[in-house]
Design a protein around this motif. Structure first.
Motif, short mmCIF file in Angstrom:
data_model
loop_
_atom_site.label_atom_id
_atom_site.label_comp_id
_atom_site.label_asym_id
_atom_site.label_seq_id
_atom_site.Cartn_x
_atom_site.Cartn_y
_atom_site.Cartn_z
N VAL A 1 65.89 73.52 -13.50
CA VAL A 1 65.53 72.19 -14.00
C VAL A 1 66.24 71.11 -13.19
O VAL A 1 65.65 70.07 -12.86
N ALA A 2 67.51 71.36 -12.85
CA ALA A 2 68.26 70.39 -12.04
C ALA A 2 67.63 70.22 -10.66
O ALA A 2 67.53 69.10 -10.14
N VAL A 3 67.19 71.31 -10.05
CA VAL A 3 66.55 71.23 -8.73
C VAL A 3 65.26 70.42 -8.81
O VAL A 3 64.99 69.57 -7.94
N VAL A 4 64.47 70.67 -9.84
CA VAL A 4 63.20 69.94 -9.99
C VAL A 4 63.45 68.45 -10.14
O VAL A 4 62.77 67.61 -9.53
N LEU A 5 64.46 68.08 -10.93
CA LEU A 5 64.76 66.66 -11.13
C LEU A 5 65.36 66.04 -9.87
O LEU A 5 65.10 64.88 -9.56
N ALA A 6 66.16 66.82 -9.12
CA ALA A 6 66.77 66.28 -7.90
C ALA A 6 65.72 66.00 -6.84
O ALA A 6 65.82 65.03 -6.07
#
Length: 325
Positions: A162-167
């Motif tokens: 999820v963090a990668v997608v948001l980044a």
């Protein structure tokens, strides 16, 4: 007719005993908003670190469905399946902060890579990086996040994914700002002198350029954390958040699915929303203090700074009226 008062024409009431060091100049000056932001943020971060160690199992089920706060040791009541909301808040705060800080680091690194490095090297590299940044910037962020979230299987959606997608959707705007500042800095005399003297590229970037970008990057880092926490909450509320773990967004999603609002279980959805609001407020206050470093006019226009210069109440009102024009 009253004469116009300019800050540059005024002498300070008390001359400073010594100049601040270059390192101290990069730090925000202590102000009420900075103190409040640091205190609120520190309390929430400390709770995210210590809380899960002292609370019970957030998945533990009991027969106390929708118990009110304070019932049989449940400080914030229970869910429809008897799970302790206080424990879920502790674990959910940790999960949201992990995503927030992870996105902050990744977005800052990507923006520095495509903004600072490309702008300093120039030529085809800068044009290519700028083109890619503009393409990413014009893609709608929320629809892209939803599409990526739908594409990834639910059982594979962890906190890091999820963090990668948001980044991926949050670095382009910061890269544009860093590129503009770097283009200005690379033509300064001290940078040109370092280049002429034969300094290596990495040393010029690290020693001459990056220190001047620290306030801007710090502001962007704080903003990326706010964006990530709110973005994760939005994804989770749509059912596209992390699975198998607790975040503040997943708590709100579960409360919505269980119709907590219609059941009158306010203790299930208000506390996680309040934590998001308080942490966002704390980071915004810190960001305002960092902005005063980037733009000295903001620092000089604050009421506390005007009092330091010994202005009368009438002069303060006159300057505030001029700033509003």
């Amino acid at each position: 007719m009253a004469s116009t008062v300019a800050l540059d024409d005024l002498e300070p009431a008390v001359a400073p005993s010594a100049k601040r060091s270059s390192l101290a100049a990069l730090l925000p000056t202590m102000s009420p908003k900075l103190i409040v932001g640091l205190v609120i943020g520190a309390v929430i971060v400390l709770w995210a670190i210590v809380g899960p160690l002292v609370v019970g199992d957030p998945d533990a089920i009991s027969t106390l469905a929708f118990a009110h706060p304070g019932t049989r040791g449940h400080l914030l009541g229970t869910t429809q399946t008897g799970q302790d909301v206080w424990s879920q808040i502790a674990w959910g705060t940790r999960g949201s902060l992990i995503i927030g800080f992870s996105v902050g680091v990744m977005a800052t690194v990507l923006s520095a890579l495509f903004g600072v490095l490309g702008a300093y090297i120039g030529g085809a590299v800068d044009e290519g990086f700028a083109l890619f940044t503009n393409v990413v910037l014009v893609i709608p962020g929320l629809p892209l996040v939803i599409v990526i979230g739908n594409y990834v299987p639910q059982n594979s959606r962890g906190l890091f994914l999820v963090a990668v997608v948001l980044a991926i959707t949050s670095w382009a705007g910061s890269a544009r700002v860093l590129r503009a500042v770097t283009l200005s800095l690379r033509n300064r005399d001290y940078v040109s002198a370092s280049r002429v003297s034969g300094e290596r590229t990495w040393r010029i970037l690290v020693v001459e350029i990056l220190p001047n970008l620290i306030p801007v990057m710090a502001s962007q880092f704080v903003f990326a954390i706010i964006f990530a926490i709110l973005g994760e909450a939005g994804l989770s509320f749509l059912g596209l958040g992390a699975s198998g773990t607790f975040t503040l967004g997943t708590i709100l999603f579960q409360a919505n699915q269980a119709l907590a609002l219609t059941q009158g279980a306010w203790w299930w959805f208000i506390p996680p929303g309040l934590v998001i609001a308080l942490f966002g407020c704390a980071l915004s206050l810190i960001n305002f203090s960092i902005d005063e470093i980037i733009n000295p006019k903001l620092r000089n226009s604050t009421r506390s700074q005007r009092k330091k210069w010994g202005l009368s109440p009438a002069q303060i009102k006159q300057l505030e009226a001029e700033n509003l024009k």
